[in-house]
Design a protein around this motif. Structure first.
Motif, PDB file in Angstrom:
ATOM      1  N   ILE A   1      -1.563   0.545  -5.331  1.00  0.00           N
ATOM      2  CA  ILE A   1      -1.250  -0.764  -4.748  1.00  0.00           C
ATOM      3  C   ILE A   1      -0.337  -1.531  -5.691  1.00  0.00           C
ATOM      4  O   ILE A   1      -0.587  -1.611  -6.889  1.00  0.00           O
ATOM      5  CB  ILE A   1      -2.539  -1.588  -4.521  1.00  0.00           C
ATOM      6  N   ARG A   2       0.722  -2.090  -5.133  1.00  0.00           N
ATOM      7  CA  ARG A   2       1.603  -2.950  -5.927  1.00  0.00           C
ATOM      8  C   ARG A   2       1.430  -4.388  -5.480  1.00  0.00           C
ATOM      9  O   ARG A   2       1.571  -4.696  -4.293  1.00  0.00           O
ATOM     10  CB  ARG A   2       3.069  -2.542  -5.773  1.00  0.00           C
ATOM     11  N   ALA A   3       1.136  -5.278  -6.420  1.00  0.00           N
ATOM     12  CA  ALA A   3       1.023  -6.707  -6.123  1.00  0.00           C
ATOM     13  C   ALA A   3       2.378  -7.369  -6.336  1.00  0.00           C
ATOM     14  O   ALA A   3       3.059  -7.115  -7.336  1.00  0.00           O
ATOM     15  CB  ALA A   3      -0.022  -7.356  -7.021  1.00  0.00           C
ATOM     16  N   ASN A   4       2.785  -8.232  -5.387  1.00  0.00           N
ATOM     17  CA  ASN A   4       4.065  -8.944  -5.450  1.00  0.00           C
ATOM     18  C   ASN A   4       3.806 -10.436  -5.557  1.00  0.00           C
ATOM     19  O   ASN A   4       3.046 -10.988  -4.755  1.00  0.00           O
ATOM     20  CB  ASN A   4       4.880  -8.689  -4.176  1.00  0.00           C
ATOM     21  N   ILE A   5       4.445 -11.113  -6.507  1.00  0.00           N
ATOM     22  CA  ILE A   5       4.251 -12.552  -6.685  1.00  0.00           C
ATOM     23  C   ILE A   5       5.605 -13.229  -6.886  1.00  0.00           C
ATOM     24  O   ILE A   5       6.328 -12.920  -7.839  1.00  0.00           O
ATOM     25  CB  ILE A   5       3.343 -12.861  -7.887  1.00  0.00           C
ATOM     26  N   PHE A   6       5.969 -14.154  -5.977  1.00  0.00           N
ATOM     27  CA  PHE A   6       7.194 -14.948  -6.095  1.00  0.00           C
ATOM     28  C   PHE A   6       6.862 -16.369  -6.526  1.00  0.00           C
ATOM     29  O   PHE A   6       5.864 -16.948  -6.085  1.00  0.00           O
ATOM     30  CB  PHE A   6       7.915 -15.029  -4.745  1.00  0.00           C
TER      31      PHE A   6
ATOM     32  N   CYS B   1       0.867  -1.183   0.000  1.00  0.00           N
ATOM     33  CA  CYS B   1       0.000   0.000   0.000  1.00  0.00           C
ATOM     34  C   CYS B   1       0.903   1.232   0.000  1.00  0.00           C
ATOM     35  O   CYS B   1       1.490   1.578   1.027  1.00  0.00           O
ATOM     36  CB  CYS B   1      -0.890  -0.026   1.245  1.00  0.00           C
ATOM     37  N   TRP B   2       1.009   1.865  -1.149  1.00  0.00           N
ATOM     38  CA  TRP B   2       1.895   3.016  -1.270  1.00  0.00           C
ATOM     39  C   TRP B   2       1.199   4.273  -0.758  1.00  0.00           C
ATOM     40  O   TRP B   2       0.118   4.637  -1.211  1.00  0.00           O
ATOM     41  CB  TRP B   2       2.312   3.220  -2.722  1.00  0.00           C
ATOM     42  N   GLU B   3       1.861   4.936   0.179  1.00  0.00           N
ATOM     43  CA  GLU B   3       1.375   6.213   0.694  1.00  0.00           C
ATOM     44  C   GLU B   3       1.789   7.361  -0.218  1.00  0.00           C
ATOM     45  O   GLU B   3       1.069   8.352  -0.366  1.00  0.00           O
ATOM     46  CB  GLU B   3       1.913   6.449   2.108  1.00  0.00           C
ATOM     47  N   THR B   4       2.982   7.234  -0.821  1.00  0.00           N
ATOM     48  CA  THR B   4       3.532   8.276  -1.692  1.00  0.00           C
ATOM     49  C   THR B   4       4.137   7.626  -2.928  1.00  0.00           C
ATOM     50  O   THR B   4       4.311   6.403  -2.976  1.00  0.00           O
ATOM     51  CB  THR B   4       4.619   9.085  -0.950  1.00  0.00           C
ATOM     52  N   THR B   5       4.459   8.413  -3.922  1.00  0.00           N
ATOM     53  CA  THR B   5       4.915   7.872  -5.198  1.00  0.00           C
ATOM     54  C   THR B   5       6.433   7.830  -5.349  1.00  0.00           C
ATOM     55  O   THR B   5       6.933   7.283  -6.321  1.00  0.00           O
ATOM     56  CB  THR B   5       4.346   8.705  -6.365  1.00  0.00           C
TER      57      THR B   5
END
Length: 399
Positions: free
Chosen positions: A198-203, A164-168
């Protein structure tokens, strides 16, 4: 493009030497295809697909993808692989759904939608075996709606997360932790407004049995490294050992998708409920998943793993081994959807038969669905091509 700040992004200060290639991929097509799980059939839910334009509904393992593809949406010309994930939608207070747009990640270029792909080498330049032609795998489980049966210290528990990004800003506090850990990442969709998206991360697993290029569940031929996960480091650049059943170390494949949720912050439900849902009817995020089909030309990926040793992931440092494409070139590589349905704009329901299933019980397939997605498909069926094997892997030192 200057991607030198990557170590700041990882938030890691480590004694060992690491290397990674990191690159953006533009959107190829968005539609209900998943040739690993439902080969030859329309998928039950929508996916966003990037990579080579040889992508099709069957992806038969015998296909020579590098020669069939005439272009790729990824940064390196030699990479005709395909990468895909579920799609995120916003559920409007009036009950309709609209697809959340994707935008390029930090320092990856100016391409259309898509995602960021990483191939991460083991620490200290230990030997790593590139994927073989015909190799494919999946990670995650679209039916999950909670992690109550997953060891919270296991690699599986860290394999899918959301930031959850608060800033860019690339160097801002909310971008200083490795993916999957820290104060801004959760294993479920964020339950609050994320001002910068929102950034989704998938490993994916990074150990291979050395024989099978695929398996009936598309998972059993690969495995995560053994042991618990350091809660401060996550899976990114993790040290570890492969299990004896899967002794061959392959590149650690990692996807990031930057979902631009900012346009919806002013439409957040007044009751405070989380309004985002993944395309398989998942409002939790636990069911997020990724698919991979290898398609690099010749030995190009092995060359990159052996010789591209930049810890920051800058593609320009791999220019002696791989051909770098421009934004215009990767943006020009597209496919027309082959399913005659709308997946963008305001929709009355999610494409396919995907009612929202919040859990905590696992989701179920909808029986007797009249959508084209389930033609010939039943909940008990796992699409199972014959086992495909490769010659025994020979691990050679990097040069």
């Amino acid at each position: 493009m200057n991607w030198r700040p990557l170590l700041a992004f990882t938030g890691l200060v480590v004694p060992s030497v690491h290397a990674v290639i990191r690159f953006g991929c533009a959107q190829l097509v968005t539609q209900r295809f998943d040739p690993l799980v439902t080969p030859g059939q329309v998928s039950p839910h929508v996916h966003q697909i990037v990579g080579g334009n040889a992508f099709n509904i069957t992806m038969d393992p015998s296909l020579d993808l590098p020669n069939l593809a005439t272009c790729t949406t990824c940064r390196f010309k030699e990479d005709k692989s395909n990468y895909w994930t579920a799609v995120m939608y916003f559920k409007h207070p009036n009950g309709s759904f609209i697809r959340v747009p994707q935008i390029p990640n930090h320092y990856t270029g100016a391409y259309n939608g898509g995602m960021t792909v990483y191939y991460i080498q083991p620490p200290n330049f230990e030997p790593v075996t590139a994927f073989r032609p015909g190799f494919r795998m999946i990670t995650g489980n679209p039916m999950l709606r909670n992690y109550d049966k997953i060891d919270p210290e296991s690699p599986e528990a860290y394999s899918v997360s959301f930031r959850c990004w608060e800033t860019t800003g690339f160097f801002d506090q909310d971008n200083m932790s490795p993916p999957g850990v820290g104060n801004y990442d959760t294993i479920h969709l964020p339950k609050k407004k994320c001002p910068a998206g929102i950034r989704a991360n998938i490993f994916f697993p990074s150990c291979w049995d050395g024989v099978n290029l695929d398996s009936r569940d598309h998972k059993s031929h690969v495995a995560f490294m053994t042991g618990t996960v350091d809660s401060n480091r996550g899976l990114f650049f993790r040290n570890g050992t492969c299990p004896s059943t899967h002794p061959v170390r392959i590149p650690l494949l990692f996807y990031e998708t930057y979902w631009d949720t900012r346009p919806f912050n002013d439409m957040w439900p007044t009751d405070g409920s989380q309004p985002f849902v993944l395309s398989m009817g998942d409002p939790t995020g636990y069911g997020h998943h990724g698919d991979y089909v290898f398609g690099w030309e010749g030995d190009s990926l092995q060359r990159a793993m052996d010789n591209c040793r930049d810890a920051f992931g800058d593609p320009s440092t791999c220019a002696s081994q791989l051909t770098i494409l421009s934004d215009a070139e990767i943006n020009s590589c597209t496919q027309k959807p082959q399913i005659n349905e709308r997946v963008d704009g305001y929709l009355d329901k999610l494409p396919g038969c995907n009612p929202i299933q919040p859990g905590p019980a696992s989701a179920t397939m909808i029986a007797n669905c009249d959508a084209v997605s389930t033609t010939g498909f039943s909940p008990s069926r796992t699409a199972a091509p014959a086992e495909v094997t490769a010659p025994p892997a020979v691990v050679t030192p990097a040069v």
